[in-house]
Design an enzyme around this catalytic site. Sequence first.
Site, PDB file in Angstrom:
ATOM      1  N   SER A   1      -2.670  -6.808  11.374  1.00  0.00           N
ATOM      2  CA  SER A   1      -2.858  -6.084  10.128  1.00  0.00           C
ATOM      3  C   SER A   1      -1.507  -5.660   9.566  1.00  0.00           C
ATOM      4  CB  SER A   1      -3.761  -4.874  10.355  1.00  0.00           C
ATOM      5  OG  SER A   1      -4.100  -4.254   9.141  1.00  0.00           O
ATOM      6  N   HIS A   2      -1.541  -4.912   8.446  1.00  0.00           N
ATOM      7  CA  HIS A   2      -0.314  -4.498   7.770  1.00  0.00           C
ATOM      8  C   HIS A   2      -0.427  -3.033   7.407  1.00  0.00           C
ATOM      9  CE1 HIS A   2       3.033  -4.349   4.943  1.00  0.00           C
ATOM     10  NE2 HIS A   2       3.349  -5.596   5.252  1.00  0.00           N
ATOM     11  N   VAL A   3       0.636  -2.291   7.671  1.00  0.00           N
ATOM     12  CA  VAL A   3       0.584  -0.845   7.502  1.00  0.00           C
ATOM     13  C   VAL A   3       0.367  -0.429   6.049  1.00  0.00           C
ATOM     14  CG1 VAL A   3       3.090  -0.557   7.243  1.00  0.00           C
ATOM     15  CG2 VAL A   3       1.713   1.327   8.176  1.00  0.00           C
ATOM     16  N   SER A   4       0.797  -1.240   5.079  1.00  0.00           N
ATOM     17  CA  SER A   4       0.737  -0.803   3.687  1.00  0.00           C
ATOM     18  C   SER A   4      -0.057  -1.729   2.774  1.00  0.00           C
ATOM     19  CB  SER A   4       2.164  -0.640   3.135  1.00  0.00           C
ATOM     20  OG  SER A   4       2.890  -1.836   3.287  1.00  0.00           O
TER      21      SER A   4
ATOM     22  N   ARG B   1      -9.181   1.922   4.619  1.00  0.00           N
ATOM     23  CA  ARG B   1      -9.016   0.649   5.307  1.00  0.00           C
ATOM     24  C   ARG B   1     -10.223   0.291   6.184  1.00  0.00           C
ATOM     25  NH1 ARG B   1      -4.511  -2.209   6.726  1.00  0.00           N
ATOM     26  NH2 ARG B   1      -3.126  -0.457   6.255  1.00  0.00           N
TER      27      ARG B   1
END
Length: 400
Positions: free
Chosen positions: A232-235, A287
């Site tokens: 996944s991606h933090v932002s 999210r």
Amino acid sequence: MAPHPAPPLPLDGITVVTLEQAVAVPLASRQLADLGARVVKVERPDGGDFARAYDTAVAGTGAHFVWLNRGKESLAVDLKSAQGRALVRSLIDRSDVFLQNLAPGAAARLGFGSDDLRADHPELVTVDLSGYGSGGPFEHRKAYDMLIQAESGLISITGTPDDAVKTGIPTADIASGMYCAQAVLAALLRRYRTGEGASIEVSMLEATVEWMGHSLYTQMYTGAQPQRMGVSHVSIAPYDAYPTADGQILIGVQSDAGWAALTDVLHLPELRTDPRFDTNIHRVENRATCDAVVAEQTRRFTTADLDAKLADAGVPAAQIKQLSDVADHPQLAARDRWRTVGTEFAPVKALLPPATFRDAAAAMGDVPALGQHTAALLAELGYSAAQTAEYADARIVGVR
């Protein structure tokens, strides 16, 4: 009318001598060899570059070694002997570039320090690649890829929330090797203009910290350590692996327009304006809910069917390939990216360098056996066959 001859490769006529081992400098020098440079790899007669013996995975030769050492000439010589050091110094005196990644200070103790070499040859380009660079409290520490990944913070942001891991490839080695090759090319360009060589230093730590990019800047200016996010991606959201009827697929929506396109593919147009998901900021805030909604729909498709639909809609997505799939990747096949190179025991497949010159093919030479070119190099330096045999008998050189 006779066809025009192909232009020379960019580094035709450039000679590189290396005291290298493992990954970082061998990667740099292999790139120079692919670009046409003559690369002479100096190795110990008793085993050579230790990467030769990491395994026997590629037709009897180590996989790391095959990857990193095509197109080079192997000179097997004992640098503990005065005669061996003199031989290598003679080669360096005739070369354009000298690269080394021995332990800190080792090259200088052997008589191959950058200052000494360039005092006699100001036009020479030298590169000293080390774990931590010269000076500082870490100068003499052992520096392997995993250790640099740890010291640079890379491991701290890689993995899942529960487990930190190193990357699956030697990232620190590759990063420093790339900067090494880039610096050599820049130095040769400057030398072409000015006649002056260069003394260059590359630190594995500094190369890898540079690659930390936005994560490091986020921490420095917010005080918040970026979370480990798996794939996944933090932002960004949705940005993860999602289940399908027969596996999973990666989807990475990087804009609100991409979100709109994804909702169309998943037959959820009402989510386009849902206040929980209408902007990336809102999707990141929600999210877990966003991922659950996407996953509920993706599992209704097979992986191949959903991959095709997403591609047609312009939604960034990819199937998670196994390495067996990558070796037969249809894009690489369609672009004719594989070649065959020789090794000590058998011909093997090798991938063309990523940078393609339209008017000149990469050199893609063979992977040398240990000491394969020793006799020829000694003859080139003016040694007679009898002298070569004498050196071999005294174990100063190794001759196949």
